[in-house]
Design an enzyme around this catalytic site. Structure first.
Site, PDB file in Angstrom:
ATOM      1  N   GLY A  57       0.739  -1.257   0.000  1.00  0.00           N
ATOM      2  CA  GLY A  57       0.000   0.000   0.000  1.00  0.00           C
ATOM      3  C   GLY A  57       0.771   1.311   0.000  1.00  0.00           C
ATOM      4  N   CYS A  99      -0.234   3.405  -6.120  1.00  0.00           N
ATOM      5  CA  CYS A  99      -0.984   2.295  -5.543  1.00  0.00           C
ATOM      6  C   CYS A  99      -2.255   2.824  -4.903  1.00  0.00           C
ATOM      7  CB  CYS A  99      -0.082   1.675  -4.479  1.00  0.00           C
ATOM      8  SG  CYS A  99      -0.933   0.606  -3.362  1.00  0.00           S
ATOM      9  N   GLY A 111       2.928   2.507  -2.225  1.00  0.00           N
ATOM     10  CA  GLY A 111       3.426   2.932  -3.539  1.00  0.00           C
ATOM     11  C   GLY A 111       2.782   4.210  -4.057  1.00  0.00           C
TER      12      GLY A 111
END
Ligand code: 5GP
Length: 350
Positions: free
Chosen positions: A182, A187, A184
């Protein structure tokens, strides 16, 4: 339902506390790290930063550019068999020595890997077995079977964020566990699922678990500035993987867009609508996209960014008295902060 009360931290929550040091110049700081891997038994010497296996980051061109600095690339998994064969058989040892072949855990991923390997012998030294959710039995079984089939290949596998599964993966055959769910830049997992773990704490906890078993970890995702890369190493990461920080360069791939006299490049998550349209014929009905697409101003050759990252890292080491990157974690004391950057003139450009 349970709540864990202990506070977990992200890169933005800490700063390095400077320490008295006898180090003369940042130029003297050694960023090379030597590792011997638990299962493959192989040794490597590199600057342990890895370009992410995204098709707008982990390209052959990026491998050549980062290879010159002793850094790694995890190649994205969408090249053709012939292209991989040509790449791994090429005599350019600088880039080959450090490239990871990436694969998922579907039958056709494995078949493709075997087809490339059949034509490249032992040239593939590193693989990156990558799934969004490393918590399934199927994934751990795949890691075990892959290890049995290829005992000498150095295997990175992930992604996970907790000590228990880090240990399980290492015991199943992973040499390096990839850590991050999570964080990124492109993301949207946390938004779509509510699942995740603050990245600095994930690195600290998974590194501790891995090192206790003679394994290694890669901190994957969430680094936005060179200081974050240093914090990931300070927290105990053996390798750090970068997506967004290496995107939008000449070597990154990604469609070029011209707008009002400026050049931009597309950058997107590998489970975004854009990637799924491109490679899987659309987003399957039972799932939602967990990535987004952005258009970034083109940033020229990646060399300049690499100099900034490595320069920042050397400077961190001199501030805390680490002669080598290897010593950075030992020399690290983090202070918790509520604010770290003065934004009086707006957000600083990255
Ligand atoms: P960054 O350095 O850009 O912050 O993070 C890079 C990492 O983001 C990648 O190495 C990968 O683990 C993760 N990532 C890439 N694409 C996606 C995506 O579409 N969805 C999610 N959840 N993560 C992604």
């Amino acid at each position: 339902m349970r709540i864990e009360e202990e506070l977990k931290l992200d890169f933005k929550d800490v700063l390095f506390r400077p320490k008295r040091s006898t180090l003369g110049s940042r130029a003297k700081v050694d960023l090379l790290r030597q590792y011997t891997f638990r299962h493959s038994g192989a040794s490597s010497e590199s600057v342990p930063i890895i370009a992410a296996n995204m098709d707008t980051v982990g390209t052959f061109e990026m491998a050549a550019a980062l290879g010159k600095h002793g850094m790694h690339v995890a190649l994205h998994k969408h090249y053709s068999i012939d292209d991989y064969v040509a790449f791994f058989n090429a005599s350019n040892a600088a880039s080959n020595a450090h490239a990871f072949y990436s694969l998922g855990i579907l039958e056709h991923d494995l078949e493709k890997f075997k087809a490339v390997r059949a034509k490249t012998g032992d040239e593939i030294k590193f693989v990156c077995i990558d799934v969004a959710n490393g918590y399934t039995e199927t994934f751990i079984d795949f890691v075990r079977k892959f290890r049995d089939a290829f005992p000498k290949i150095t295997m990175m596998a992930g992604n996970v964020v907790t000590a228990d599964i880090t240990e399980a993966l290492i015991l199943a055959g992973a040499d390096i566990v990839k850590v991050g769910i999570g964080p990124g830049s492109v993301c949207t997992t946390r938004k779509m699922t509510g699942v995740g773990y603050p990245q600095l704490s994930a690195i600290i906890e998974c590194a501790d678990a891995a090192h206790g078993l003679g394994g290694h970890i890669t901190g994957d995702g969430g680094c936005t500035v060179p200081g974050d890369v240093a914090k990931a190493f300070g927290a105990g990461a053996d390798f750090v993987m970068l997506g967004g920080m290496l995107a939008a360069h000449d070597e990154s791939g990604g469609e070029i867009v011209q707008k009002e006299g400026k050049t931009y490049r597309k950058f997107y998550g590998m489970s975004s609508d854009v990637a799924m349209e491109k490679y899987a014929g659309g987003v399957a009905k039972y799932r939602a996209s967990e990535g987004k697409a952005v258009t970034l101003e083109a940033r020229g050759p990646v060399d300049n960014t690499v100099q900034e990252i490595l320069g920042g890292l050397r400077s961190t080491c001199t501030y805390v008295g680490a002669r080598k990157l290897k010593d950075l974690s030992k020399c690290t004391t983090f202070v918790r902060v509520t604010q770290q950057i003065n934004e009086v003139y707006g957000k600083a450009p990255q």
